[in-house]
Design an enzyme around this catalytic site. Structure first.
Site, mmCIF file in Angstrom:
data_model
loop_
_atom_site.group_PDB
_atom_site.id
_atom_site.type_symbol
_atom_site.label_atom_id
_atom_site.label_comp_id
_atom_site.label_asym_id
_atom_site.label_seq_id
_atom_site.Cartn_x
_atom_site.Cartn_y
_atom_site.Cartn_z
ATOM 1 N N LYS A 84 7.325 -28.593 45.797
ATOM 2 C CA LYS A 84 8.429 -27.661 45.610
ATOM 3 C C LYS A 84 8.475 -26.566 46.666
ATOM 4 C CE LYS A 84 10.649 -28.850 43.165
ATOM 5 N NZ LYS A 84 11.537 -30.028 43.466
ATOM 6 N N SER A 85 8.190 -26.957 47.909
ATOM 7 C CA SER A 85 8.186 -25.988 49.016
ATOM 8 C C SER A 85 9.212 -26.300 50.095
ATOM 9 C CB SER A 85 6.787 -25.942 49.655
ATOM 10 O OG SER A 85 5.827 -25.476 48.759
ATOM 11 N N THR A 114 12.069 -31.981 50.232
ATOM 12 C CA THR A 114 13.266 -32.823 50.316
ATOM 13 C C THR A 114 14.077 -32.481 51.561
ATOM 14 O OG1 THR A 114 13.335 -32.830 47.886
ATOM 15 C CG2 THR A 114 15.292 -33.627 49.050
ATOM 16 N N TRP A 115 14.224 -31.210 51.844
ATOM 17 C CA TRP A 115 14.994 -30.764 53.010
ATOM 18 C C TRP A 115 14.319 -31.196 54.302
ATOM 19 C CZ3 TRP A 115 16.044 -24.948 54.480
ATOM 20 C CH2 TRP A 115 17.120 -24.883 55.379
ATOM 21 N N HIS A 140 1.408 -34.519 49.703
ATOM 22 C CA HIS A 140 1.106 -33.190 49.173
ATOM 23 C C HIS A 140 -0.390 -32.917 49.269
ATOM 24 C CE1 HIS A 140 5.148 -32.525 47.899
ATOM 25 N NE2 HIS A 140 5.136 -33.399 46.920
ATOM 26 N N SER A 166 10.270 -22.801 41.117
ATOM 27 C CA SER A 166 10.857 -24.112 41.375
ATOM 28 C C SER A 166 10.046 -25.208 40.687
ATOM 29 C CB SER A 166 10.911 -24.372 42.886
ATOM 30 O OG SER A 166 11.556 -25.597 43.166
ATOM 31 N N TYR A 226 9.787 -22.265 55.030
ATOM 32 C CA TYR A 226 11.068 -22.526 54.377
ATOM 33 C C TYR A 226 12.049 -21.383 54.626
ATOM 34 C CZ TYR A 226 14.335 -23.622 50.573
ATOM 35 O OH TYR A 226 15.461 -23.920 49.848
ATOM 36 N N ARG A 284 18.115 -28.043 43.333
ATOM 37 C CA ARG A 284 18.474 -26.949 42.430
ATOM 38 C C ARG A 284 19.205 -25.890 43.235
ATOM 39 N NH1 ARG A 284 16.670 -22.389 39.533
ATOM 40 N NH2 ARG A 284 14.946 -21.993 40.957
#
Length: 329
Positions: A74-75, A78-79, A142, A172, A230, A295
């Site tokens: 969650k860091s 995906t991007w 991860h 997140s 990020y 999200r």
């Protein structure tokens, strides 16, 4: 919840006899949702994930041109996957229209760039990697870097690590976990995750050890490990994506910049666009709905959920753990 209904990462149905024997010798704990974790080489894993880590460590054969995208969950994973795919696909002169054959239009980023320990090596130490051969193999993980060092020690493959402010990461992760388990986003779960974050006994934790393993390597071997934030990707996306392209050895040409290729890639990979694609509104991978990977993606959203006391405690822990490293938030 019936164990059969749990996401694959939380089940322990793929554990070998050897791994079960190893687990019995390791420090273990049960998280707030009743799931078992164990500590291996300084990192906390769910049992199924540990099996994938062990399979990777014993079976992965790196290629010099491999790309490994690393992150704490969650860091911004995906991007980063989407940006990497788009950067490497641009030589094919995609039109980025709905009838284009661009992979991001037809598959979720996590399907295009699979996770080493949760996808590729989940069930075997010798999976068939033939489909990943061209033009460059792209994987994600991860795992903290020290879990891969022995396996990658003679390889010049490229590793990109994206980090995110731990408070936003925590929130997140809370939303994601509740979505995956299909349970209510209760304060009790958030507070339990917060305590686990703070004492380091959380999935893939301790968070600060994760960060530092990649941070130190990026300083020692900048051609091998790229450390990205990020928040910087959000604040200056054009500069950061050019930095990423240069690290991969495929910098943007002057003609590409003048013709708007950078902006086309950023638009294609934006949260707004990716979340609106049909492939990301439907379907699932590893029992996780594609839509749950998207999200808000905002910087600082955690202030809407964490108390000032929680924020202060995290700030103090991170300040203490990162002291002297040169890494600051």
């Amino acid at each position: 919840m019936d164990p059969k209904e749990l996401p694959s990462i939380l089940r322990d149905d793929k554990i070998s006899v050897e791994t079960n024997k190893l687990i019995s010798s390791l420090l273990s704990r049960t998280d707030s949702q009743g799931q078992k974790l164990c500590k291996y080489q300084g990192c906390w894993y769910y049992y199924n994930t540990l099996q994938g880590v062990l399979n990777f460590q014993s079976g992965f054969q790196p290629q010099d041109t491999d790309i490994i995208l690393a992150s704490y969950p969650k860091s911004g994973t995906t991007w980063l996957k989407a940006l990497t795919v788009a950067l490497l696909e641009r030589s094919k002169n995609h039109s980025y229209s709905s009838d284009d054959e661009h992979p991001l239009l037809y598959d979720n980023p996590h399907g295009i760039v699979p996770c080493l320990e949760m996808d590729v090596y989940h069930e075997s130490s010798s999976p068939n990697l033939a489909k990943f051969s061209a033009p460059r193999r792209k994987f994600s993980t991860h795992m903290p870097l020290h879990a891969m060092e022995e396996t990658l020690k003679h390889s010049p493959c490229k590793i990109v690590y994206v980090c995110r402010n731990v408070k936003d990461t925590l929130v997140s992760w809370w939303f994601f976990l509740c979505a995956v388990l299909k349970i209510e986003q209760s304060r009790g779960i958030l507070e339990s995750l917060f305590e686990s974050f703070c004492n380091g006994t959380i999935y893939y934790g301790p968070f600060w050890e994760h960060l530092l393993s990649y941070w130190r390597a990026s300083l020692e071997e900048p051609k091998h490990v790229l450390f990205m934030r990020y928040e910087e990707l959000k604040a200056e996306p054009r500069h950061q994506i050019k930095r990423l392209a240069e690290f991969f050895g495929c910098p943007f040409t002057k003609q590409e910049e003048e013709s708007g290729v950078v902006d086309k890639i950023l638009d294609l990979c934006s949260l707004r666009n990716l979340s609106s694609l049909e492939v990301n509104k439907t379907g699932s991978r590893n029992d996780v709905d594609h839509k749950d990977y998207f999200r808000k993606g905002e910087v600082g959203d955690s202030k809407n959920y964490l108390t000032p006391e929680m924020e202060y405690k995290i700030d103090m822990i991170i300040q203490e753990k990162l002291q002297g490293s040169g890494l600051k938030f």
